[in-house]
Design a protein around this motif. Structure first.
Motif: not given
Length: 390
Positions: A75-79, A288-290, A295-296
C-alpha cells in the motif's frame, strides 16, 4: 469434496533459487540466502521475494485444486490502491483460470520518506474448480508483484511433480520492467511472454529497482544452470544515480567476466534500456512526481542536470553507447556475446502509441509488445538465442 493435502516441496516449484521455511509455510526467493546476506537494502529484499516467474508445476488428474497462501500487499500512502496480485493457472501450457488472494499481510510504504509499516493479516485460500478430467500438467504462476508464502496445497486427486521438459533454460536479469511492473498477470510480463513464444524455461531475475550491477547478482548468475542468458542494464543505474561513467564501464566488464567464469560459451545477450524520455538526456536521481501524487496518480520525474553528463553522469543515451562499445570490444574474442538496443523493443513510435503511464514503466499492452519483439529478435533463426547455439 474430499481433498488430499499435498506437501509443497522443492520439486513442485520452478523459477525459484531458494526456498525459506518460515513459521507459517514456504517462502520462495529469487536470490539465495548468501546473496541476500550481502545487501540489506529493503527494496532489493522486497523485489527478490516477489516471485516473478515462480510457479508450481505438477501432473495430476485432479478437477479441484486449493492453494493457501499468505501474500504481502503493498500500500503506497497517498497513491491509488494497487490491484491484488494475480495467480495464473495453466493446463498443458494454456491459461485456464485466474484468481487473486484476499487477506494477507499489508506493507504500507510512504514514498516521500521511504519508511514502511508491516501489518500481519490472515491466510488466503484460492480455489480452482471444474478443471478438466484426465491426466494433465498444471502450473500455478504466483503473482509477480506480491511476496507470497505458500501455506498448503490440496487437490481431489494425487499430484506428482511435472516431468522435466526438454527445453532450454533462459536466465534473465533486469529492472522492474523485467520484473513485470504494470503487467496484467505473471504470465504476461514481457519475459514470461517471450519465454512462452521461444519455447524455453524462464528463470527471471528481474529485480525492481535493483538491477545495479551488484557483484553478488553476477555470482548468482554464474552459478545458476542456464542455456541462454540475458542482461537488461541501465534504467536503475540512472534513476538511482548510483555511479558515474568511470565506474560503469569496468562494472559491466566485471559483471560479464563473472558470468563467463561459470558460462564461458553460453549465448549471452546484453540489452540496453527501452525508451524512457524523462531519462534519455537527463540524469538521475529519479524522484516521485508529487504533483501527480496529489492527484492520486503515480508518476516519476528526473531531477538531475543534463550539464553534468560532461563530467560523467549517466543518462540512457550514455549507457546505450557504452554498452554497445563494450559488447563490440568483447565480441571480438567472445562470439557468443550479443547486443540488443532496447529501443528496438520499445522506441519513440511505441511511446507515442503506448505511453508509459507513470513515465517509467510500460503498461500491459506494452509488455506484450516488448515480449513479442524480444521473441522475434532473440529466438528466431537469425537471433542470438536460435536453436543450435547450445
Amino acid at each position: 469434496m474430499n481433498l488430499i493435502t499435498i506437501p509443497i516441496t522443492a520439486d513442485l516449484l520452478r523459477g525459484a533459487l531458494d526456498l525459506e521455511r518460515t513459521g507459517r509455510g514456504l517462502l520462495p526467493h529469487r536470490l539465495p540466502a548468501w546473496a541476500r546476506a550481502q545487501c540489506a537494502d529493503g527494496q532489493l529484499l522486497m523485489a527478490e521475494s516477489q516471485p516473478s516467474g515462480v510457479r508450481l508445476a505438477f501432473r495430476t488428474r485432479a478437477t479441484a485444486v486449493e492453494l493457501d497462501t499468505l501474500p504481502t500487499k503493498r500500500v503506497y500512502a497517498g497513491a491509488p490502491p494497487r490491484p491484488d496480485g494475480v495467480y495464473d493457472l495453466l493446463i498443458d501450457g494454456r491459461l485456464a483460470a485466474q484468481a487473486s488472494a484476499t487477506g494477507g499481510d499489508n506493507l504500507t510504504i510512504d514514498m516521500t520518506t521511504w519508511t514502511s509499516e508491516h501489518r500481519p493479516g490472515p491466510v488466503a485460500t484460492l480455489r480452482f474448480t471444474d478443471l478438466p478430467g484426465g491426466l494433465k500438467d498444471v502450473e500455478i504462476w504466483l503473482p509477480h508483484n506480491e511476496t507470497t508464502e505458500l501455506i498448503a496445497l490440496r487437490a481431489d486427486a494425487s499430484v506428482e511433480p511435472a516431468p522435466a521438459r526438454n527445453r532450454r533454460v533462459w536466465l534473465h536479469h533486469g529492472s522492474s520492467i523485467s520484473h513485470g511492473s504494470d503487467a496484467a498477470s505473471p504470465t504476461t510480463t514481457w519475459p514470461a511472454l517471450a519465454a512462452a513464444l521461444g519455447g524455453v524455461e524462464l528463470v527471471n531475475l528481474g529485480l525492481g529497482g535493483s538491477a545495479l550491477l551488484d557483484p553478488f547478482t553476477a555470482r548468482v548468475m554464474r552459478d545458476t544452470p542456464a542455456d541462454l542468458i540475458s542482461l537488461k542494464i541501465g534504467i536503475n543505474l540512472v534513476n538511482a544515480d548510483l555511479m558515474r561513467l568511470r565506474a560503469f564501464g569496468p562494472a559491466v566488464h566485471g559483471f560479464l567476466d563473472t558470468i563467463r567464469d561459470g558460462h564461458p560459451g553460453t549465448p549471452l545477450l546484453v540489452v540496453s534500456p527501452i525508451l524512457c524520455p524523462i531519462h534519455e538526456d537527463t540524469p538521475g536521481p529519479g524522484a516521485l512526481d508529487l504533483t501527480a501524487l496529489s492527484a492520486r496518480r503515480l508518476g516519476f520525474r528526473a531531477t538531475g542536470d543534463p550539464a553534468e553528463v560532461a563530467s560523467g553522469k549517466l543518462t540512457l543515451r550514455v549507457i546505450r553507447d557504452e554498452l554497445a562499445r563494450i559488447v563490440a570490444q568483447r565480441a571480438a574474442e567472445d562470439p557468443n556475446l550479443h547486443y540488443l538496443d532496447g529501443r528496438d523493443l520499445y522506441g519513440e513510435a511505441d511511446f507515442t502509441e503506448l505511453p508509459l503511464p507513470d513515465r517509467l514503466h510500460p503498461d500491459a499492452a506494452a509488455h506484450r509488445r516488448i515480449g513479442e519483439r524480444f521473441a522475434r529478435l532473440a529466438f528466431t533463426t537469425t537471433g542470438p538465442f536460435r536453436n543450435g547455439d547450445v
